[in-house]
Structures are given as structure tokens and as C-alpha cells.
Scaffold this active site. Sequence first.
Site, PDB file in Angstrom:
ATOM      1  N   ASN A  15      -9.132   1.146  10.310  1.00  0.00           N
ATOM      2  CA  ASN A  15      -8.120   0.913  11.338  1.00  0.00           C
ATOM      3  C   ASN A  15      -8.441   1.665  12.630  1.00  0.00           C
ATOM      4  OD1 ASN A  15      -5.848   0.294  12.807  1.00  0.00           O
ATOM      5  ND2 ASN A  15      -4.439   1.441  11.550  1.00  0.00           N
ATOM      6  N   THR A  16      -8.337   2.984  12.596  1.00  0.00           N
ATOM      7  CA  THR A  16      -8.502   3.765  13.827  1.00  0.00           C
ATOM      8  C   THR A  16      -9.783   3.424  14.592  1.00  0.00           C
ATOM      9  OG1 THR A  16      -7.318   5.585  12.772  1.00  0.00           O
ATOM     10  CG2 THR A  16      -8.518   6.109  14.774  1.00  0.00           C
ATOM     11  N   GLY A  28      -7.795   9.105  10.806  1.00  0.00           N
ATOM     12  CA  GLY A  28      -8.054   9.279  12.237  1.00  0.00           C
ATOM     13  C   GLY A  28      -9.197  10.227  12.565  1.00  0.00           C
ATOM     14  N   LYS A  34       0.870  -1.176   0.000  1.00  0.00           N
ATOM     15  CA  LYS A  34       0.000   0.000   0.000  1.00  0.00           C
ATOM     16  C   LYS A  34       0.903   1.221   0.000  1.00  0.00           C
ATOM     17  CE  LYS A  34      -3.117   2.668   2.859  1.00  0.00           C
ATOM     18  NZ  LYS A  34      -3.573   2.877   4.229  1.00  0.00           N
ATOM     19  N   ALA A  38      -9.532   5.356   5.182  1.00  0.00           N
ATOM     20  CA  ALA A  38      -9.370   6.516   6.066  1.00  0.00           C
ATOM     21  C   ALA A  38     -10.666   7.280   6.302  1.00  0.00           C
ATOM     22  CB  ALA A  38      -8.313   7.482   5.539  1.00  0.00           C
ATOM     23  N   GLY A  39     -10.846   7.620   7.545  1.00  0.00           N
ATOM     24  CA  GLY A  39     -11.958   8.475   7.930  1.00  0.00           C
ATOM     25  C   GLY A  39     -13.252   7.752   8.266  1.00  0.00           C
TER      26      GLY A  39
END
Lengths: 255, 366
Positions: free
Chosen positions: A205-206, A157, A96, A183-184
Amino acid sequence: MDILKIGNKEFSSRLLSGTGKFRDKNDIKKMLEKSGSQIITVALRRVNLENPIDNILNYIPKHITLLPNTSGARNAKEAIRIAHIARVAGCGDFIKIEVIHDAKYLMPDNEETIKATKALANDGFIVLPYILPDIVTCKKLEDAGASAVMPLGSPIGSNAGLQTKSLIEMIIENSNIPVIVDAGIGLPSHAAQAMEMGADAVLINTAIATASSPALAARAFSLAIEAGRTAYLLKLQEQSKYANASSPLTGFLNL
Amino acid sequence: MSFANILKEYENFDFQNYFENVTDEMILTSIEKKELNKFDFLNLLAPKAKNYLEKLAQKAHKITVANFGYTINLYLPIYVSNYCSSNCLYCGFSKKNKIQRKKLSLEEVEIEAQEIAKSGIKSILFLTGESRKVTPLSYLCEVAKILKKQFSFVSIEVFPMSQDDYKKLFKAGVDGLTIYQEVYDKKVYQQVHVSGEKSNYDYRLETPQRGAEAGFRALNIGTLFGLGDIKKEAFFSGLHASYLSNKYLECELGLSLPRINDAEGHFKPNTILDDVTFVQIMCAYRLFLPRVEINISTRENAKFRDNLLGICATKFSAGSKTEVGGYTKARTEPQFEISDKRQSDEVIQRIQSLGYEPVYKNWESI
Ligand code: SF4
């Protein structure tokens, strides 16, 4: 079977997960079990082959596909270097690309990302570039040999959801390679929305790692992704139903 | 605009008056905001904002978890020399102090490095007193090369230099630069930096920029609390970090909050940063600069550090020694007394028991 194909591999799960930000690396395994995720991204900067306790790779079951990422790279050159180190470290051919020139908001640098993609795809990597959602960039990445594109929903995040919805829609509509929203994504409903729009997969992830129970959060996201995917497939089916209608509803009128 | 010019804009700024006019509502609004401007930052530094300390800490914690997760980056310092040609009133290494001087030979650096590497931590900060003569650039480059063999992330805290010299260090393997202005108040700066190269305020102020231009990927800055007015110094430190992060998007910015500790020479601080204000400032930094690393050294005691971890600290030194050769021989006087005297494995265990992930390695040598 509804299969996601990336490069030379096939996956039944459409949830890509990550190893960052967990309070305990042992939670990673539980998260993988509960989510059914088959691909996990790992920052090479965190791979520590010399220290088995710290080495994140030791916490990931062998049947999971590793997606090492180039986190920390500030340009194409550094990303390419990191990809090669990852390969030598035994992380496989998936990569990635994260080229981030902006430590403040962590926005990817599309231009450098295209360069790195071209070089790494030429070297036989399965390249998944992380990008700002831009249709032109996506087309260039396709030409450069990317195996998927990973447009961001909102800043890393931020948990702010699909702030870039209309841009991602354009990409989904026009892409010939899988589109993975990255993301997000802060809530399962965000993930469901992305899948319902037609994204091929979502990376989370986050939101999982920082939940009070990562395993439970993983389960919630995986259900949401399945729901969104099913809704999307249903929509497709309904559209094709009209396309193939063998007996027109107005046939009796002898028009 | 240079940062020096930005500072000039505040020459006649009446902080006292501003703080007196900050209302509860202003503070609450600033806490709730997503992107804070410099006035919001100032509101959070106002004495009145202490009444909202818990709220402030909760918000700081939330932002930190979103950006860094439940992790804490670890590093260890290595003092390679305590020779210094400057006289700074607050420092144990000052040339005025009659202490035993020591510079590690390259072989000794190697031995110390091996000892430190046993901790498993891959990030190291190497420090010297400020003596161009005893520890010239060529020596520092050699040290960097030796450390790079064992550590994936190497930072320096040495005398300020030119961009070209920094480029050489970058090539030798240095990734990060730590340089504290010590005090942004120019008058106080001249008072405490009595003689030697360090008395050049302007050159020091522009040092982080030269480092960024040279290619370093991390910059760590801060004020030494105890020299100038506490709130003004905090404000200027935050402003400086914000200026740099805006100008050098590609650099990771870090802020430290060192406060004066007992050292040789027994300097009596001009101002005292108490624990409550420390936490207030740290939280204000976090809200103003959500992605900045907040670095807490072993100057702080174990209990205090452990508590800061749960709020918004993201970087710890662990098991630090501030003497030259401290990991193997411990022969010289320390630069400052450390308070957290635990070994690195103790610190690491404690971090884990608090529900955080100690990060041994956060960069790859590329
Ligand atoms: S603060 Fe630095 S320059 Fe000043 S006396 Fe100490 S080591 Fe020397």
C-alpha cells in the site's frame, strides 16, 4: 494456470493493494489497472456511505474483491464489531483483521487477533489476520479457521523490506493456508524476494500510494511479484525434477 | 514515574547552556537519526538548528508521508457554551470579561450539529468554557449523544475531570480528549491562571492520563505559545506526548501548536512565537514523534496553514467558528479570533489543489 485461492475465491494476481495514503482517490483505479491487483484492502473507518465524494468504495471497480480491514481496533471485541459493520455496509465476507494496541509502531496484537479470527471465522467470514510473524500464532490461526495469514515484513509505512525474513520463512515452510506478506515492502525487489521465498502473495500500500506516480509504481511491483513467483516455481520444478528422475545420471556405471 | 516527576528533573536544567553547546554536527546527526531521544529533540530545538530548517522540513515531510501518506484529517469545532468560572488572563471567555454568555440548549446543539454535518466532515470537537455548574457532566453526556448521531468521531475540550467522569463520557460516545496544559512552567501557570479551578496545575497535568485510563482512543495535548519560554515549552510538550504514547500504547497522540491571538481582554503575550520558530518546533515534533498527529487550527492564517500542510501537518480544522452558536446564529464573542476565515469547502478544495487528500471520515462509530 497459477491460481491463488483464498476462501471460496480464486485469483490470478498475487498483488494485494490498499486504498490508504493516496493523494487523490482517483489514482486508485489507475493503480488497479496497472497492477492487475484483484484484491484491495479498505479501512472501514474510511468508508463513508453518506458522502459519495468521500466514499472510498466509489473509487473501486466492481470486479475487484474488497478486503475491508479493522484498522483502529484496539482489541478483539472492536475488530469483531467493525467486521460486522463492514459486512452490513456491503463490503462482502472478506475481512483483514488488524488489532493494533500500539499506536507508536503499529505492531499487531497476535493474542487478540486469534480471538477475533475464531469468532469471525465461525460467523462465516473469510478471515485474513495481520500478525507479527510467529509460527505458533500461525498454527493457532489455522485452527481458528483463518483463510490466510498476513505476517509483517517490517513496520507499516517503514518501507524497510523483509526485516523478519527468517521468521516468515518458517511460516511459509509450515503453513497450510496462503501466506501473504504485508507491511514494510518498500521496493519491488523486496516484493520479489518475498515471492521467491515462497510467499503466496504480497500486500503493498504505502510504497505505491506515496510514489510520485502510483500507477507506475504499481506496474513495477506487479512485475517484481511475477518475477519472484516465476523464480519460485522454477525452483520447485527443479527440485521435483530430481525427485522424479526416471533415468539416473549414474545408471551407466551399473552400481 | 509520573510526568510531574519527569518535569522536576528539569528544574535545574540549564537550557541556555545546553543550546549554546549544541554544534552543527550534533544537529545534523539528530536530523539523520531514525529514533531520536530527548537530547536529539533538544538539539533540533536549539536556535542554531534554524540554519538547517530546510533540511529539517524535508525530513519531517518524508516521515509524514511514510506514516500518513498525502492525507489530512479534517474536523470542526462546536462551541456549546462560553460560561466559565475561571479567570485566565489570555482568554476571551474568562469570567472577568463582560461578554454575552450563552449555553446552547440540547435542541440548539442538534440544529448546530445538523448545520455542521452539511460540510460532510465526520469528526467534531466540542468545547465549553470551564464551568461545572452551567455545563455539568450530565449536560456534556447529552451533548455527546446528540453529536454522535451525526459524527463518527467526537472529541471534547472541556474542564478536566476524574477518570470515572471520563468513563461516562466515553460511554456516551466521546472518542477523543483535547486538553492543553497551556503552560508547563508552573510559575507562569500560576500567574496567568488567576482564579478558579483551572489554577490547579497538577490536576490539569495528569488529565490526559485519566482520559487514557477511561478509554479514550485519542489524546490531543499542547502548550499555548506566548505564555512561557518558547523552547522550553516546546520541549516539555514533546516530552509529555512521548511519555503518554509510551505509557498508553493504544492511544493516538496529537500535538497542537496554538499561539496567542487577539481575544477579548487583549492579553499581551509574554513571549512571541514567530513563524520560523513555529516551523522549527513543528518539524522537531515530527522527527521526535513520527506518528503523532500534528493539528493546525484556524488560529493560523490560510496561507501559513496551506504551507504547513506540505511539511508535516496531518490534521486541520476547517471553516471553524469560535463563537457559541456560530454556525447558525453567531451571537456571542469568539473565544479567540480565527485567522483562516475560509469556509470548509474552500479549505477542502485548496487541500486537493495542493495534492493532498482531505479525509472527511477517519473513524466508524462502533
Ligand atoms: S481558558 Fe478555559 S478556563 Fe480559562 S477562561 Fe478560557 S474558557 Fe475559562
